[in-house]
Scaffold this active site. Structure first.
Site, PDB file in Angstrom:
ATOM      1  N   ASN A 159       0.799  -1.215   0.000  1.00  0.00           N
ATOM      2  CA  ASN A 159       0.000   0.000   0.000  1.00  0.00           C
ATOM      3  C   ASN A 159       0.835   1.271   0.000  1.00  0.00           C
ATOM      4  O   ASN A 159       0.317   2.351  -0.299  1.00  0.00           O
ATOM      5  CB  ASN A 159      -0.930   0.014   1.227  1.00  0.00           C
ATOM      6  N   GLN A 184      -5.221  -3.503  -2.098  1.00  0.00           N
ATOM      7  CA  GLN A 184      -4.770  -2.584  -3.147  1.00  0.00           C
ATOM      8  C   GLN A 184      -4.787  -3.202  -4.540  1.00  0.00           C
ATOM      9  O   GLN A 184      -4.575  -2.482  -5.526  1.00  0.00           O
ATOM     10  CB  GLN A 184      -3.355  -2.090  -2.831  1.00  0.00           C
ATOM     11  N   GLY A 201     -13.914  -2.515  -0.243  1.00  0.00           N
ATOM     12  CA  GLY A 201     -14.712  -1.882  -1.277  1.00  0.00           C
ATOM     13  C   GLY A 201     -14.268  -0.487  -1.659  1.00  0.00           C
ATOM     14  O   GLY A 201     -14.303  -0.116  -2.844  1.00  0.00           O
ATOM     15  N   HIS A 202     -13.824   0.311  -0.698  1.00  0.00           N
ATOM     16  CA  HIS A 202     -13.516   1.704  -1.021  1.00  0.00           C
ATOM     17  C   HIS A 202     -12.176   1.884  -1.723  1.00  0.00           C
ATOM     18  O   HIS A 202     -11.812   3.000  -2.087  1.00  0.00           O
ATOM     19  CB  HIS A 202     -13.561   2.571   0.249  1.00  0.00           C
ATOM     20  N   THR A 216     -25.706  -7.591  11.466  1.00  0.00           N
ATOM     21  CA  THR A 216     -26.577  -7.489  10.293  1.00  0.00           C
ATOM     22  C   THR A 216     -25.784  -7.033   9.083  1.00  0.00           C
ATOM     23  O   THR A 216     -25.045  -6.047   9.141  1.00  0.00           O
ATOM     24  CB  THR A 216     -27.715  -6.482  10.561  1.00  0.00           C
ATOM     25  N   CYS A 268      -3.821   4.700   7.534  1.00  0.00           N
ATOM     26  CA  CYS A 268      -4.555   3.930   8.538  1.00  0.00           C
ATOM     27  C   CYS A 268      -3.966   4.064   9.936  1.00  0.00           C
ATOM     28  O   CYS A 268      -4.094   3.172  10.766  1.00  0.00           O
ATOM     29  CB  CYS A 268      -4.602   2.458   8.125  1.00  0.00           C
TER      30      CYS A 268
END
Length: 367
Positions: free
Chosen positions: A156, A180, A197-198, A231, A313
């Site tokens: 990354n 990545q 996902g992002h 959920t 991060c």
């Protein structure tokens, strides 16, 4: 993003694709709990399972898909609950891997960030890393504890592509952090894979653990076949599926842009991190001699350009990169490195704008 700003921090997060936004908005208008037994719940369950199949198909994945809140949680589930007695990682893994594998063996890398250390995957009679877990009986009255190699597919910070197909596994489990690379490169031949996902145009807060055999990890109860409680975030899941299906083959064009950027950086007196290593076209790191990364980020930001210094991060911290340290860079030199990463909308004008700002900054630093 503001129209006058240049966003070159796609490795931190890529703005949502229009297709993903549309899918998420539509799902938010009518969805129910997929675990509910009534008609609305059953419809939600059908949409969830359809998205699961679509994501697997888009990635060319033949195994199970466990939805998580992102790659970090997928890593925590896959490595934290692996039925393994020995976990081996590289020294350049993402912090999410290092946090969950404290005490594990770290494989050294060379100056290009590539794992060159020979690795052995031998069964052991007692856990060397994780707490004792039940495993398959060997008939000898003891438990076999498998080795897990946790090796990142694309780094990354540097964009270096790890040659995972060259690892001599000898029956070991391979866990690949593909945050990545998923949606950009073909998935490696691994037993467990983490995706986010992002990183490819989906929404934040959604990811998945891809796993060939659910028996590789301990169940926890709850949803996702008992392997992830909570959920399911159906709107985000549907948006992630749409993002994977909508992606275009933009990396060849990005490679040309990165080559233009590399050449311009070197012409301006900069240093390319892992210059000769195989690197994904969308990520590169550069050193500007004489100017700290912190100062560079401030000046780039004032010029309307968004870049970063390594991983995003660590709560916005600018700590010295453990990746560069593992590659042999000392702290003073590593502290002068910034990361540039772009997405499918990047074009030559973006590269030229960044290079103009870089060159002016480098000239001032040399005075």
């Amino acid at each position: 993003m503001a129209a006058d700003r240049l966003y070159l921090d796609h490795a931190a997060t890529t703005p949502m694709l229009a297709q993903a936004q549309a899918a998420m908005v539509a799902a938010m208008g009518h969805w129910a709990n997929p675990s509910s037994p009534h008609a609305d719940g059953r419809a939600a369950r059908a949409a969830l399972e359809d998205a699961r199949a679509r994501i697997a198909a888009a990635l060319g994945w033949q195994g199970h898909v466990i939805f998580t809140s992102g790659a970090s949680e997928a890593i925590a589930i896959g490595l934290g609950r692996a039925k393994a007695g020995r976990i081996v990682t590289s020294a350049v893994e993402h912090d999410a891997v290092l946090r969950v594998t404290k005490g594990a063996e770290r494989l050294a890398v060379d100056g290009d960030g590539i794992v060159r250390t020979p690795v052995r995957a031998e069964p052991v009679e007692a856990p060397l890393f994780s707490q004792e877990k039940e495993g398959p009986s060997t008939g000898s009255g003891r438990t076999d504890y498998k080795t897990v190699f946790a090796i990142q597919h694309v780094n990354n910070e540097t964009g270096v592509i790890q040659p995972l197909d060259q690892i001599e596994r000898h029956g070991a489990i391979l866990f690949a952090d593909c945050a990545q690379s998923a949606g950009k490169l073909p998935l490696p031949d691994a037993d467990m894979i983490a995706i986010s996902g992002h990183k490819f145009g989906g929404p934040p807060g959604i990811g998945a653990l891809l796993i060939r055999d659910l028996a590789l990890i301990e169940a926890s109860g709850g949803q996702e076949q008992g392997y992830r409680a909570g959920t399911e975030n159906l709107p985000a899941i549907l948006a992630m599926a749409a993002a994977l299906e909508a992606r275009a083959d933009w990396l060849p064009g990005a490679a040309l842009l990165r080559a233009r950027l590399d050449a311009g950086i070197e012409a301006a007196g900069g240093v390319i991190v892992a210059r000769d290593a195989p690197r994904i076209a969308a990520i590169a790191s550069y050193r500007m001699p004489g100017l700290s990364a912190r100062a560079q980020l401030i000046q780039f930001d004032m010029a309307g350009i968004s870049v970063s210094a390594g991983s995003a991060c660590s709560s916005g911290s600018l700590k010295t990169s453990h990746v560069l340290h593992a590659m042999g860079w000392d702290e003073a030199v590593a502290s002068e490195v910034v990361r540039v990463s772009f997405g499918p909308q990047a074009h030559e004008a973006d590269i030229d704008r960044f290079l103009a700002a870089w060159t002016a900054m480098a000239q001032r630093a040399r005075r």
